[in-house]
Design a protein around this motif. Structure first.
Motif, short mmCIF file in Angstrom:
data_model
loop_
_atom_site.label_atom_id
_atom_site.label_comp_id
_atom_site.label_asym_id
_atom_site.label_seq_id
_atom_site.Cartn_x
_atom_site.Cartn_y
_atom_site.Cartn_z
N ARG A 101 104.13 86.08 49.63
CA ARG A 101 103.15 86.91 50.33
C ARG A 101 103.60 88.36 50.44
O ARG A 101 102.82 89.25 50.74
N LEU A 102 104.90 88.60 50.23
CA LEU A 102 105.46 89.92 50.52
C LEU A 102 104.87 91.06 49.68
O LEU A 102 104.51 92.10 50.22
N PRO A 103 104.75 90.90 48.34
CA PRO A 103 104.20 92.02 47.56
C PRO A 103 102.83 92.46 48.04
O PRO A 103 102.57 93.67 48.19
N ALA A 104 101.95 91.51 48.35
CA ALA A 104 100.62 91.87 48.84
C ALA A 104 100.72 92.56 50.19
O ALA A 104 99.99 93.53 50.45
N ALA A 105 101.63 92.08 51.03
CA ALA A 105 101.78 92.70 52.36
C ALA A 105 102.27 94.14 52.23
O ALA A 105 101.82 95.03 52.95
N MET A 106 103.22 94.36 51.29
CA MET A 106 103.73 95.73 51.11
C MET A 106 102.65 96.63 50.53
O MET A 106 102.57 97.81 50.88
N THR A 107 101.83 96.08 49.65
CA THR A 107 100.71 96.86 49.12
C THR A 107 99.73 97.19 50.23
O THR A 107 99.22 98.31 50.31
N ALA A 108 99.47 96.21 51.09
CA ALA A 108 98.48 96.41 52.16
C ALA A 108 98.87 97.56 53.08
O ALA A 108 98.01 98.25 53.61
N MET A 109 100.18 97.75 53.28
CA MET A 109 100.61 98.86 54.14
C MET A 109 101.13 100.04 53.31
O MET A 109 101.72 100.97 53.87
N ASN A 110 100.90 100.01 52.02
CA ASN A 110 101.24 101.13 51.13
C ASN A 110 102.72 101.53 51.23
O ASN A 110 103.05 102.70 51.38
N ILE A 111 103.61 100.54 51.14
CA ILE A 111 105.05 100.86 51.15
C ILE A 111 105.75 100.34 49.91
O ILE A 111 106.98 100.36 49.84
N THR A 112 104.97 99.88 48.91
CA THR A 112 105.59 99.33 47.70
C THR A 112 106.51 100.35 47.04
O THR A 112 107.60 100.00 46.56
N ALA A 113 106.12 101.62 47.06
CA ALA A 113 106.91 102.66 46.40
C ALA A 113 108.22 102.92 47.14
O ALA A 113 109.12 103.56 46.60
N LEU A 114 108.33 102.46 48.39
CA LEU A 114 109.52 102.73 49.19
C LEU A 114 110.56 101.63 49.10
O LEU A 114 111.60 101.69 49.77
N ALA A 115 110.31 100.61 48.26
CA ALA A 115 111.15 99.41 48.26
C ALA A 115 112.62 99.72 48.02
O ALA A 115 113.50 99.06 48.57
N GLU A 116 112.92 100.75 47.21
CA GLU A 116 114.32 101.04 46.87
C GLU A 116 114.98 102.00 47.85
O GLU A 116 116.16 102.29 47.74
N VAL A 117 114.22 102.52 48.80
CA VAL A 117 114.74 103.56 49.69
C VAL A 117 115.53 102.92 50.83
O VAL A 117 115.06 101.99 51.48
N PRO A 118 116.76 103.41 51.10
CA PRO A 118 117.50 102.89 52.26
C PRO A 118 116.73 103.18 53.55
O PRO A 118 116.14 104.25 53.70
N CYS A 119 116.77 102.23 54.48
CA CYS A 119 115.93 102.34 55.67
C CYS A 119 116.24 103.55 56.52
O CYS A 119 115.38 104.06 57.22
N ARG A 120 117.51 104.04 56.45
CA ARG A 120 117.84 105.18 57.32
C ARG A 120 117.10 106.44 56.90
O ARG A 120 116.98 107.38 57.66
N LEU A 121 116.60 106.47 55.63
CA LEU A 121 115.90 107.66 55.15
C LEU A 121 114.40 107.60 55.43
O LEU A 121 113.68 108.54 55.11
N LEU A 122 113.92 106.50 56.00
CA LEU A 122 112.48 106.37 56.23
C LEU A 122 112.08 107.11 57.50
O LEU A 122 112.84 107.19 58.45
#
Lengths: 190, 208
Positions: free
Chosen positions: A98-119
């Protein structure tokens, strides 16, 4: 898909102070409940009670299904990439598919490789909502889910909540103002 | 579930910048003693087990503030409880991961510490076996202390006060491992600490 949530005559004490008492409400599948009221009246505390993070001083909560909680703290480790973090929680929920669809739904798919501290805080909040979506739990508990969201993301959230309710899900959200929960019941605290 | 939690903890520990601190502390402590006590090889070899065990105990406490406090602060514990995952499992996984993160590098560094202290090969072997048996108890105690002091400012110092008395049996049987039966008592102390640790740590983490 799910059962109703019943809150019966709930009371809560925090630090020896009675925060609220006699709180009753019911949420049926497909329904939503908005917790409203001034700061410090116990909206977040009621959500934590519903999530099982606190014990009520009196009263009962009738609900035995799974729940997904998005609180103020986002539980993302600063050095880990966002995609890895969400995959960990989705794995615990048995919801990796379910995760890919959930990430698409909140438009964060492009952020998958970004370390969380930079968000940014809005991006973290979107990630927390994506985790709720991917959890696949009938009951969503959202604490001020639109805090820090831009209007486009707030619209994504409204769409995700509508889809969840259409599928028979339940939502309880602490809100200030309108977050796009159409026809939701209101519970006023304080 | 336990495996998923353990794997995650290992990944987080292995990426932490503090991974090498305990083992470096351990080697440095062993290196300091010859300077402090003087180059008397016989004296050094005689007190070496004591030095190694105290250094190992203190090394196990170095990361105590990062064992559970960040999870409590950033909402990770909330997320786990909401999913109905037992905190006892979470703490058991954390103990195993902490052991892997501090005891295994420490065992790997034992030959270095042994050479610095002039320990002969047979003694070093016995110390390695004793450390293997005793370090799980130290990992368990450190996680319990981390749980008890999570959410407190300056919890690390308090954690030391909590752990040091409880670690005494491990220290005594570990240092005295040349006495008959000491290995068994050491293993018993470890088993007790491992059996009680997850429950004690989980009880400390449960929200009031």
């Amino acid at each position: 898909m799910s059962e109703a949530l019943e809150i019966i005559d709930l009371a809560c004490q925090r630090g020896g102070r009675l925060l609220f008492e006699g709180v009753s409400a019911q949420v049926v599948p497909g329904g939503a409940l908005q917790l409203v009221g001034p700061n410090g009246t116990g909206k977040s505390t009621l959500l934590r009670l519903l999530a099982g993070l606190l014990q009520p001083a009196a009263g009962a909560i009738r609900y035995s299904g799974r729940r997904a909680f998005a609180g103020h703290e986002v539980a993302l480790k600063p050095r880990q990439p966002l995609g890895v973090e969400l995959a960990h929680w989705a794995r615990l929920d048995g919801g990796l598919t379910r995760l890919p669809a959930a990430m698409t739904a909140m438009n964060i798919t492009a952020l998958a490789e970004v370390p969380c501290r930079l968000l940014s805080s809005g991006q973290r909040r979107r990630a927390a909502i994506a985790r709720v979506i991917a959890a696949g739990a009938p009951l969503w508990l959202l604490d001020e889910p639109t805090a820090g969201l831009d209007s486009a993301s707030a619209a994504l959230l409204a769409a995700a909540m509508a889809a969840h309710r259409a599928a028979g899900g339940l939502i309880v959200a602490a809100v200030h103002g309108d977050i796009g929960l159409d026809g939701a019941a209101q519970l006023r605290l304080g | 579930m336990l495996w998923a939690l353990f794997r995650r903890d290992v990944v987080l520990i292995s990426r932490s910048p503090a991974l090498w601190l305990p083992v470096m502390f351990f080697v440095l402590a062993a290196a300091l003693f010859p300077f402090a006590v003087g180059p008397d090889a016989r004296l050094l070899a005689r007190i070496a087990p004591g030095i190694i065990w105290v250094a190992a105990l203190l090394a196990s406490l170095l990361p105590v503030e990062t064992l559970l406090a960040p999870d409590l602060d950033d909402g990770t514990i909330d997320q786990l409880i909401t999913r109905g995952i037992a905190l006892e499992l979470v703490c058991a996984a954390r103990i195993a991961a902490h052991w892997l993160g501090f005891a295994v590098p420490l065992l790997a560094a034992l030959p270095v510490a042994g050479v610095l202290l002039g320990v002969d090969f047979a003694t070093a072997q016995r110390m390695a076996f004793a450390l293997l048996l005793g370090t799980p108890a130290l990992a368990s105690l450190a996680v319990v202390a981390g749980a008890l002091t999570a959410g407190l400012k300056g919890g690390g110092a308090l954690a030391g006060l909590i752990v040091l008395p409880l670690a005494l049996p491990v220290l005594i049987f570990g240092v005295g491992s040349d006495v008959a039966g000491a290995f068994r008592l050491l293993a018993a102390a470890s088993l007790v600490a491992l059996a009680v640790g997850p429950f004690a740590a989980a009880a400390a983490l449960k929200p009031a």
